[in-house]
Design a protein around this motif. Structure first.
Motif, PDB file in Angstrom:
ATOM      1  N   ALA A 134      10.695 -15.070  -0.788  1.00 59.71           N
ATOM      2  CA  ALA A 134      10.107 -14.328   0.328  1.00 59.71           C
ATOM      3  C   ALA A 134      10.654 -12.905   0.382  1.00 59.71           C
ATOM      4  O   ALA A 134       9.914 -11.950   0.635  1.00 59.71           O
ATOM      5  CB  ALA A 134      10.381 -15.058   1.636  1.00 59.71           C
ATOM      6  N   MET A 135      11.941 -12.767   0.140  1.00 60.87           N
ATOM      7  CA  MET A 135      12.564 -11.449   0.173  1.00 60.87           C
ATOM      8  C   MET A 135      12.018 -10.551  -0.920  1.00 60.87           C
ATOM      9  O   MET A 135      11.924  -9.334  -0.744  1.00 60.87           O
ATOM     10  CB  MET A 135      14.075 -11.596   0.009  1.00 60.87           C
ATOM     11  N   LYS A 136      11.656 -11.135  -2.030  1.00 60.32           N
ATOM     12  CA  LYS A 136      11.120 -10.342  -3.136  1.00 60.32           C
ATOM     13  C   LYS A 136       9.851  -9.620  -2.711  1.00 60.32           C
ATOM     14  O   LYS A 136       9.572  -8.500  -3.142  1.00 60.32           O
ATOM     15  CB  LYS A 136      10.850 -11.247  -4.344  1.00 60.32           C
ATOM     16  N   GLN A 137       9.065 -10.276  -1.841  1.00 62.74           N
ATOM     17  CA  GLN A 137       7.854  -9.647  -1.328  1.00 62.74           C
ATOM     18  C   GLN A 137       8.203  -8.410  -0.499  1.00 62.74           C
ATOM     19  O   GLN A 137       7.572  -7.366  -0.609  1.00 62.74           O
ATOM     20  CB  GLN A 137       7.079 -10.646  -0.452  1.00 62.74           C
ATOM     21  N   PHE A 138       9.224  -8.553   0.339  1.00 57.36           N
ATOM     22  CA  PHE A 138       9.675  -7.450   1.186  1.00 57.36           C
ATOM     23  C   PHE A 138      10.240  -6.298   0.359  1.00 57.36           C
ATOM     24  O   PHE A 138      10.011  -5.127   0.653  1.00 57.36           O
ATOM     25  CB  PHE A 138      10.797  -7.933   2.115  1.00 57.36           C
ATOM     26  N   MET A 139      11.023  -6.618  -0.653  1.00 54.40           N
ATOM     27  CA  MET A 139      11.907  -5.648  -1.287  1.00 54.40           C
ATOM     28  C   MET A 139      11.448  -5.185  -2.664  1.00 54.40           C
ATOM     29  O   MET A 139      12.246  -4.754  -3.486  1.00 54.40           O
ATOM     30  CB  MET A 139      13.318  -6.234  -1.364  1.00 54.40           C
ATOM     31  N   THR A 140      10.144  -5.259  -2.893  1.00 56.58           N
ATOM     32  CA  THR A 140       9.611  -4.819  -4.184  1.00 56.58           C
ATOM     33  C   THR A 140      10.056  -3.402  -4.515  1.00 56.58           C
ATOM     34  O   THR A 140      10.418  -3.104  -5.658  1.00 56.58           O
ATOM     35  CB  THR A 140       8.071  -4.884  -4.178  1.00 56.58           C
ATOM     36  N   TYR A 141      10.029  -2.543  -3.526  1.00 61.69           N
ATOM     37  CA  TYR A 141      10.393  -1.139  -3.749  1.00 61.69           C
ATOM     38  C   TYR A 141      11.745  -0.830  -3.108  1.00 61.69           C
ATOM     39  O   TYR A 141      11.889   0.075  -2.294  1.00 61.69           O
ATOM     40  CB  TYR A 141       9.292  -0.224  -3.232  1.00 61.69           C
ATOM     41  N   ALA A 158     -10.381  10.019   6.332  1.00 60.62           N
ATOM     42  CA  ALA A 158     -11.538  10.479   7.108  1.00 60.62           C
ATOM     43  C   ALA A 158     -11.183  11.667   7.999  1.00 60.62           C
ATOM     44  O   ALA A 158     -12.009  12.566   8.190  1.00 60.62           O
ATOM     45  CB  ALA A 158     -12.091   9.335   7.954  1.00 60.62           C
ATOM     46  N   LEU A 159      -9.958  11.675   8.518  1.00 59.03           N
ATOM     47  CA  LEU A 159      -9.545  12.750   9.419  1.00 59.03           C
ATOM     48  C   LEU A 159      -8.927  13.932   8.669  1.00 59.03           C
ATOM     49  O   LEU A 159      -8.600  14.953   9.291  1.00 59.03           O
ATOM     50  CB  LEU A 159      -8.547  12.218  10.453  1.00 59.03           C
ATOM     51  N   GLY A 160      -8.740  13.776   7.364  1.00 58.59           N
ATOM     52  CA  GLY A 160      -8.146  14.859   6.577  1.00 58.59           C
ATOM     53  C   GLY A 160      -6.698  15.124   6.941  1.00 58.59           C
ATOM     54  O   GLY A 160      -6.262  16.272   7.013  1.00 58.59           O
ATOM     55  N   LEU A 161      -5.937  14.048   7.150  1.00 55.25           N
ATOM     56  CA  LEU A 161      -4.537  14.161   7.562  1.00 55.25           C
ATOM     57  C   LEU A 161      -3.610  13.643   6.462  1.00 55.25           C
ATOM     58  O   LEU A 161      -4.012  12.794   5.660  1.00 55.25           O
ATOM     59  CB  LEU A 161      -4.293  13.369   8.845  1.00 55.25           C
ATOM     60  N   PRO A 162      -2.364  14.118   6.421  1.00 54.31           N
ATOM     61  CA  PRO A 162      -1.413  13.555   5.458  1.00 54.31           C
ATOM     62  C   PRO A 162      -1.094  12.109   5.812  1.00 54.31           C
ATOM     63  O   PRO A 162      -1.209  11.692   6.976  1.00 54.31           O
ATOM     64  CB  PRO A 162      -0.197  14.468   5.593  1.00 54.31           C
ATOM     65  N   TYR A 163      -0.654  11.362   4.812  1.00 59.87           N
ATOM     66  CA  TYR A 163      -0.555   9.908   4.920  1.00 59.87           C
ATOM     67  C   TYR A 163       0.822   9.456   4.432  1.00 59.87           C
ATOM     68  O   TYR A 163       1.306   9.930   3.409  1.00 59.87           O
ATOM     69  CB  TYR A 163      -1.656   9.291   4.064  1.00 59.87           C
ATOM     70  N   ALA A 164       1.452   8.576   5.194  1.00 59.64           N
ATOM     71  CA  ALA A 164       2.748   8.023   4.797  1.00 59.64           C
ATOM     72  C   ALA A 164       2.666   6.505   4.812  1.00 59.64           C
ATOM     73  O   ALA A 164       2.293   5.912   5.832  1.00 59.64           O
ATOM     74  CB  ALA A 164       3.842   8.507   5.742  1.00 59.64           C
ATOM     75  N   PHE A 165       3.027   5.894   3.693  1.00 59.92           N
ATOM     76  CA  PHE A 165       2.891   4.445   3.551  1.00 59.92           C
ATOM     77  C   PHE A 165       4.264   3.779   3.579  1.00 59.92           C
ATOM     78  O   PHE A 165       5.201   4.209   2.913  1.00 59.92           O
ATOM     79  CB  PHE A 165       2.179   4.087   2.247  1.00 59.92           C
ATOM     80  N   ALA A 166       4.349   2.674   4.338  1.00 62.58           N
ATOM     81  CA  ALA A 166       5.613   1.974   4.558  1.00 62.58           C
ATOM     82  C   ALA A 166       5.887   0.952   3.468  1.00 62.58           C
ATOM     83  O   ALA A 166       6.022  -0.239   3.729  1.00 62.58           O
ATOM     84  CB  ALA A 166       5.598   1.299   5.925  1.00 62.58           C
ATOM     85  N   SER A 167       6.009   1.419   2.244  1.00 61.72           N
ATOM     86  CA  SER A 167       6.243   0.493   1.139  1.00 61.72           C
ATOM     87  C   SER A 167       7.661  -0.058   1.126  1.00 61.72           C
ATOM     88  O   SER A 167       7.973  -0.952   0.341  1.00 61.72           O
ATOM     89  CB  SER A 167       5.920   1.159  -0.202  1.00 61.72           C
TER      90      SER A 167
END
Length: 334
Positions: free
Chosen positions: A276-283, A185-194
């Motif tokens: 549980a760790m698998k959820q955290f460490m997918t990437y 909405a703000l037209g800003l770059p985006y960084a995702f914490a995967s």
């Protein structure tokens, strides 16, 4: 016409938390962070970001803007910034002045990434005098910060000096879909914490791209994904080095946080912890150059991110330097 992104062609960047090592001090972490920044700058990495966290025995980057100045002062061309500043912890005017100062000292090199989480636990958030409703006002506080950094505020009653009129790129950071809507909405770059919140990565990227509105700062959507990478000369060594990362994630899950531990060949996880760790460490991509190349090539093909940001929780500083060197050599086909 959209051009397909390729791992070999997109920028690589670094997220650093100034991790505190078992048996070492925060001062040692700061030395290592600067040395790492200098090394990845020489390798051709795009940017070096530091993240705001508080009350964590393993992380020394709590005074993020101060540390950004230290890293920027010891490098010459790499972009240095926040990944991010947790805006609800701060008055927007203070952030504008701090980053205005940084951008004045290091023109054209400072990024301002903003997050809406506290970067800590509830008790520490209260100690930071954080308003419980601040996260719900994130959009408004981002707008307020943009105003302070704008040339249009020259006649404002409250002005950010330095800061006003400086070209400081603002990024929206996130680990959920909420931030994707806001960045679009703000037209800003985006960084995702995967690197720690992988579940909504694909959905968030789609929302961001589908809803992006061009702005004065950015004409086309631009997305970074952060991933964990541990590369070594052999798969066996990489897996051993990665036990330090696994221990730090296990500490987050069990609320038993401590400095980053040395690798432990005897470290094991229970079946429940492993799930549980698998959820955290997918990437989390661990291996030799061939495995890392294959994994990251597939990741970029699937996500079509514009840039990769890499975090590497590695105990030995020499191993961490080597991991980033292998990563860059893989990208350069060396």
């Amino acid at each position: 016409m959209n051009i397909k992104k390729d791992f070999k062609q997109i920028p690589l960047s670094v997220l650093d938390l100034a991790v505190i090592l078992e048996g070492h001090s925060p001062a040692d972490s700061f030395k290592n962070s600067l040395h790492l920044a200098q090394r990845v700058e020489a390798l051709g990495f795009e940017r070096f970001w530091l993240a705001e966290h508080h009350n964590m025995a393993s992380i020394a980057s709590s005074a993020t803007s101060v540390l950004i100045g230290h890293i920027a002062g010891g490098t010459s061309v790499i972009r240095v910034g926040s990944g991010g500043i947790m805006l609800p912890n701060h008055a927007p005017l203070i952030v504008a002045e701090q980053f205005g100062t940084l951008a004045s000292l290091y023109p054209g090199r400072i990024d301002l990434g903003l997050g809406r989480a506290p970067g800590t636990d509830q008790e520490t958030a209260r100690a930071l005098h954080r308003n419980d409703q601040a996260a719900f006002r994130f959009r408004d506080t981002v707008r307020e910060l943009q105003l302070y950094l704008s040339e249009d505020n020259i006649d404002g009653v409250v002005r950010a000096i330095p800061g006003e009129g400086l070209d400081i790129p603002i990024w929206i950071l996130g680990s959920s879909t909420d931030s994707a809507y806001l960045a679009a909405a703000l037209g800003l770059p985006y960084a995702f914490a995967s690197h720690f919140a992988p579940q909504q990565l694909h959905q968030a990227l789609k929302i961001y791209r589908d809803n992006f509105v061009p702005s004065d700062q950015l004409k086309r959507s631009y997305a970074i994904a952060c991933v964990n990478v541990i590369a070594a000369e052999s798969t066996e060594k990489a897996k051993l080095i990665a036990t330090s990362m696994e221990m730090i994630f296990l500490g987050i899950l069990t609320n038993s946080r401590r400095p980053l531990q040395p690798p432990d060949e005897n470290f094991t996880l229970s079946p429940e912890a492993k799930a549980a760790m698998k959820q955290f460490m997918t990437y989390s991509f661990v291996g030799d150059s061939h495995e890392v190349n294959a994994s990251l090539t597939q990741f970029v093909e699937e996500t079509q991110v514009d840039e990769l940001m890499v975090v590497s929780h590695i105990y030995q500083h020499t191993d961490r330097l080597m991991s980033y060197e292998i990563l860059k050599n893989v990208q350069n086909n060396i």
